[in-house]
Design a protein around this motif. Structure first.
Motif, PDB file in Angstrom:
ATOM      1  N   UNK A 135       0.864  -1.182   0.000  1.00 16.16           N
ATOM      2  CA  UNK A 135       0.000   0.000   0.000  1.00 16.16           C
ATOM      3  C   UNK A 135       0.896   1.225   0.000  1.00 16.16           C
ATOM      4  N   UNK A 136       0.579   2.205  -0.833  1.00 14.14           N
ATOM      5  CA  UNK A 136       1.363   3.431  -0.937  1.00 14.14           C
ATOM      6  C   UNK A 136       0.509   4.624  -0.552  1.00 14.14           C
ATOM      7  N   UNK A 137       1.092   5.556   0.186  1.00 18.45           N
ATOM      8  CA  UNK A 137       0.406   6.790   0.540  1.00 18.45           C
ATOM      9  C   UNK A 137       1.408   7.924   0.593  1.00 18.45           C
ATOM     10  N   UNK A 138       0.893   9.153   0.709  1.00 14.72           N
ATOM     11  CA  UNK A 138       1.753  10.336   0.793  1.00 14.72           C
ATOM     12  C   UNK A 138       1.745  10.873   2.217  1.00 14.72           C
ATOM     13  N   UNK A 139       2.898  11.321   2.684  1.00 17.96           N
ATOM     14  CA  UNK A 139       2.981  11.920   4.019  1.00 17.96           C
ATOM     15  C   UNK A 139       2.164  13.210   4.029  1.00 17.96           C
ATOM     16  N   UNK A 140       1.481  13.489   5.118  1.00 21.10           N
ATOM     17  CA  UNK A 140       1.493  12.711   6.340  1.00 21.10           C
ATOM     18  C   UNK A 140       0.080  12.229   6.743  1.00 21.10           C
ATOM     19  N   UNK A 141      -0.947  12.921   6.263  1.00 18.90           N
ATOM     20  CA  UNK A 141      -2.294  12.645   6.763  1.00 18.90           C
ATOM     21  C   UNK A 141      -2.861  11.324   6.272  1.00 18.90           C
ATOM     22  N   UNK A 156       2.937  -4.713   3.506  1.00 15.91           N
ATOM     23  CA  UNK A 156       3.622  -3.500   3.968  1.00 15.91           C
ATOM     24  C   UNK A 156       2.968  -2.255   3.379  1.00 15.91           C
ATOM     25  N   UNK A 157       3.209  -1.107   4.029  1.00 19.94           N
ATOM     26  CA  UNK A 157       2.823   0.164   3.416  1.00 19.94           C
ATOM     27  C   UNK A 157       4.033   1.072   3.384  1.00 19.94           C
ATOM     28  N   UNK A 158       4.079   1.906   2.343  1.00 23.49           N
ATOM     29  CA  UNK A 158       5.218   2.807   2.148  1.00 23.49           C
ATOM     30  C   UNK A 158       4.710   4.237   2.084  1.00 23.49           C
ATOM     31  N   UNK A 159       5.556   5.163   2.542  1.00 25.81           N
ATOM     32  CA  UNK A 159       5.178   6.570   2.637  1.00 25.81           C
ATOM     33  C   UNK A 159       6.019   7.398   1.676  1.00 25.81           C
ATOM     34  N   UNK A 160       5.352   8.014   0.728  1.00 25.31           N
ATOM     35  CA  UNK A 160       6.008   8.919  -0.210  1.00 25.31           C
ATOM     36  C   UNK A 160       6.120  10.293   0.447  1.00 25.31           C
ATOM     37  N   UNK A 190      10.746   8.491  -2.751  1.00 28.01           N
ATOM     38  CA  UNK A 190      10.551   7.288  -1.958  1.00 28.01           C
ATOM     39  C   UNK A 190      11.884   6.570  -1.830  1.00 28.01           C
ATOM     40  N   UNK A 191      12.188   6.124  -0.621  1.00 30.10           N
ATOM     41  CA  UNK A 191      13.430   5.401  -0.379  1.00 30.10           C
ATOM     42  C   UNK A 191      13.484   4.130  -1.217  1.00 30.10           C
ATOM     43  N   UNK A 192      14.625   3.876  -1.808  1.00 28.64           N
ATOM     44  CA  UNK A 192      14.782   2.673  -2.631  1.00 28.64           C
ATOM     45  C   UNK A 192      14.567   1.401  -1.820  1.00 28.64           C
ATOM     46  N   UNK A 193      14.951   1.423  -0.559  1.00 25.48           N
ATOM     47  CA  UNK A 193      14.873   0.215   0.263  1.00 25.48           C
ATOM     48  C   UNK A 193      13.459  -0.048   0.779  1.00 25.48           C
ATOM     49  N   UNK A 194      12.569   0.932   0.652  1.00 31.13           N
ATOM     50  CA  UNK A 194      11.232   0.765   1.218  1.00 31.13           C
ATOM     51  C   UNK A 194      10.304  -0.051   0.328  1.00 31.13           C
ATOM     52  N   UNK A 195      10.641  -0.172  -0.959  1.00 34.34           N
ATOM     53  CA  UNK A 195       9.736  -0.835  -1.891  1.00 34.34           C
ATOM     54  C   UNK A 195      10.507  -1.650  -2.920  1.00 34.34           C
ATOM     55  N   UNK A 196      10.379  -2.971  -2.886  1.00 27.40           N
ATOM     56  CA  UNK A 196      10.993  -3.786  -3.949  1.00 27.40           C
ATOM     57  C   UNK A 196      10.339  -3.471  -5.299  1.00 27.40           C
ATOM     58  N   UNK A 197      11.002  -3.794  -6.357  1.00 25.44           N
ATOM     59  CA  UNK A 197      10.447  -3.538  -7.685  1.00 25.44           C
ATOM     60  C   UNK A 197       9.450  -4.626  -8.069  1.00 25.44           C
ATOM     61  N   UNK A 198       8.547  -4.249  -8.992  1.00 25.98           N
ATOM     62  CA  UNK A 198       7.653  -5.228  -9.593  1.00 25.98           C
ATOM     63  C   UNK A 198       6.491  -5.687  -8.740  1.00 25.98           C
ATOM     64  N   UNK A 199       5.995  -4.841  -7.836  1.00 20.77           N
ATOM     65  CA  UNK A 199       4.895  -5.237  -6.968  1.00 20.77           C
ATOM     66  C   UNK A 199       3.551  -4.713  -7.475  1.00 20.77           C
ATOM     67  N   UNK A 200       2.481  -5.330  -7.011  1.00 18.81           N
ATOM     68  CA  UNK A 200       1.121  -4.827  -7.230  1.00 18.81           C
ATOM     69  C   UNK A 200       0.775  -3.883  -6.091  1.00 18.81           C
ATOM     70  N   UNK A 201       0.462  -2.646  -6.419  1.00 17.17           N
ATOM     71  CA  UNK A 201       0.319  -1.599  -5.405  1.00 17.17           C
ATOM     72  C   UNK A 201      -1.100  -1.052  -5.368  1.00 17.17           C
ATOM     73  N   UNK A 202      -1.541  -0.755  -4.154  1.00 17.61           N
ATOM     74  CA  UNK A 202      -2.789  -0.033  -3.937  1.00 17.61           C
ATOM     75  C   UNK A 202      -2.435   1.325  -3.347  1.00 17.61           C
ATOM     76  N   UNK A 203      -2.889   2.401  -3.980  1.00 18.61           N
ATOM     77  CA  UNK A 203      -2.654   3.754  -3.479  1.00 18.61           C
ATOM     78  C   UNK A 203      -3.835   4.168  -2.609  1.00 18.61           C
ATOM     79  N   UNK A 204      -3.533   4.659  -1.415  1.00 14.92           N
ATOM     80  CA  UNK A 204      -4.559   5.056  -0.456  1.00 14.92           C
ATOM     81  C   UNK A 204      -4.246   6.451   0.061  1.00 14.92           C
TER      82      UNK A 204
END
Length: 285
Positions: A135-141, A156-160, A190-204
Motif C-alpha cells: 500500500x502506498x500513501x503520501x505523508x502525512x495525513x 507493507x505500506x510505504x510513505x512517499x 521514496x526510499x529505494x529500500x522501502x519498496x521492492x520492484x515489480x509489486x502490485x500496489x494499492x494507493x490510499x
C-alpha cells in the motif's frame, strides 16, 4: 493433552483474524491442540459458516497435503457498510471542518482506531480477489489510513515524501509532478529500500481533489516497475479538472458552494465499485 472444541474455536478464530491472508496449515492446528486433522476440519467448517453469516470475513479452506485455512477480512453486508459511511457523512458534514483551499479537516476521525478498522475492512473488500503486495500513501495525513488498509491486507505500506531528501531515508527515487489545484511543479520521493520492484500496489489517501498527488504516486510507482491495481480515498473533493478518474471514495465533499452553503457531503462511489459493478470480488464458495 487434547484441547476442548470450545477453546479450539476461540483460539483458532483469534489466530486467523490476527493473520489475514496467511495460509495456516491444518497440521499446525492439529499439533497446537493435540487434535486429529478431521476434528480441525470440522472446526474450520463451523468457523467458515459463522464468520460469513456474521459478516466478519471469509475463511477459505484449501484441501490437500499442502492445504489449510486462510482468513480474508471484508464487509459482505452492504447495510453494514452503508451504516458506517452514513455515520461518517454526518460527522464530516460540518462547516467548521472546511479549511482554506476547499480541503476538509479529517484528522480527528482518522485518528480513531475503530473508524480506521472499518475503513480498512471496507477498502480491503474491493480487493478480496486481487493480489495486493504493498500500500502506498503520501505523508502525512494519509499514513493512518494506509496503515489500516495494509493491516487488513497483511502487506507493507510505504510513505512517499515531498521536499528534499533526508539522510535517514538513504538513497531515494524522486519524480516531479503537477499539483492539481495550484498547478505548481512539486517533487516527491521514496526510499529505494522501502519498496521492492515489480509489486502490485494499492494507493490510499485521506482526501483527493484534482488528484495531482495521487497521479504523482502513480508515476513514482512506475519508477519501481510496479503496477497500480487501484486507488482508494476516504473522501474526494469537487474538482473542475481531475487528473485521476479511476478511484474508489467513501464520501464526496463539496465546499464553498454557489448556493451559499459552506459544505455539502454525499456518498462516494464505494457502493458501485464494491457492491455493484464488481460483485464477483466479494463472492466465494
Amino acid at each position: 493433552m487434547k484441547t476442548p472444541r470450545a477453546e479450539r474455536l476461540v483460539d483458532m478464530t483469534h489466530y486467523l483474524i490476527e493473520r489475514p491472508r496467511t495460509l495456516v496449515p491444518l497440521t499446525f492446528f492439529a499439533n497446537r491442540y493435540s487434535s486429529a486433522k478431521s476434528s480441525i476440519s470440522e472446526d474450520l467448517t463451523i468457523l467458515k459458516k459463522t464468520l460469513k453469516e456474521r459478516g466478519v470475513g471469509l475463511l477459505e479452506t484449501i484441501p490437500g497435503a499442502a492445504g489449510g485455512a486462510k482468513f480474508y477480512p471484508y464487509i459482505i453486508l452492504e447495510r453494514e457498510a452503508d451504516e458506517f459511511v452514513n455515520d461518517m457523512l454526518k460527522q464530516v458534514n460540518d462547516e467548521t471542518r472546511v479549511l482554506p483551499g476547499g480541503y476538509v479537516y479529517l484528522s480527528d476521525l482518522l485518528g480513531q482506531p475503530a473508524i480506521l478498522r472499518q475503513v480498512g475492512r471496507l477498502i480491503a473488500t474491493e480487493y478480496l480477489n486481487t493480489k495486493i503486495e504493498a500500500v502506498m500513501t503520501a505523508a502525512t495525513k494519509g499514513v493512518p489510513l494506509a496503515a489500516a488498509v495494509a493491516e487488513q491486507l497483511n502487506v507493507p505500506f510505504v510513505i512517499v515524501r515531498s521536499g528534499e531528501n533526508k539522510v535517514t531515508e538513504g538513497p531515494t527515487v524522486s519524480v516531479n509532478y503537477l499539483t492539481g489545484s495550484s498547478k505548481h511543479v512539486e517533487k516527491m520521493e521514496l526510499s529505494r529500500r522501502s519498496l521492492p520492484t515489480g509489486l502490485n500496489i494499492l494507493i490510499v489517501d485521506d482526501f483527493m481533489k484534482a488528484g495531482g498527488t495521487i497521479n504523482g504516486m502513480k508515476t513514482l510507482a512506475k519508477e519501481f516497475e510496479s503496477d497500480v491495481k487501484g486507488v482508494a480515498v476516504f473522501a474526494e473533493g469537487r474538482a473542475n479538472e481531475r487528473q485521476v478518474n479511476d478511484f474508489t471514495s467513501l464520501l464526496h465533499v463539496d465546499t464553498n458552494l454557489d448556493s451559499g452553503e459552506v459544505i455539502k457531503v454525499q456518498l462516494g462511489n464505494y457502493k458501485e465499485n464494491i457492491f455493484r459493478g464488481r460483485e464477483n470480488k466479494i463472492v466465494r464458495n
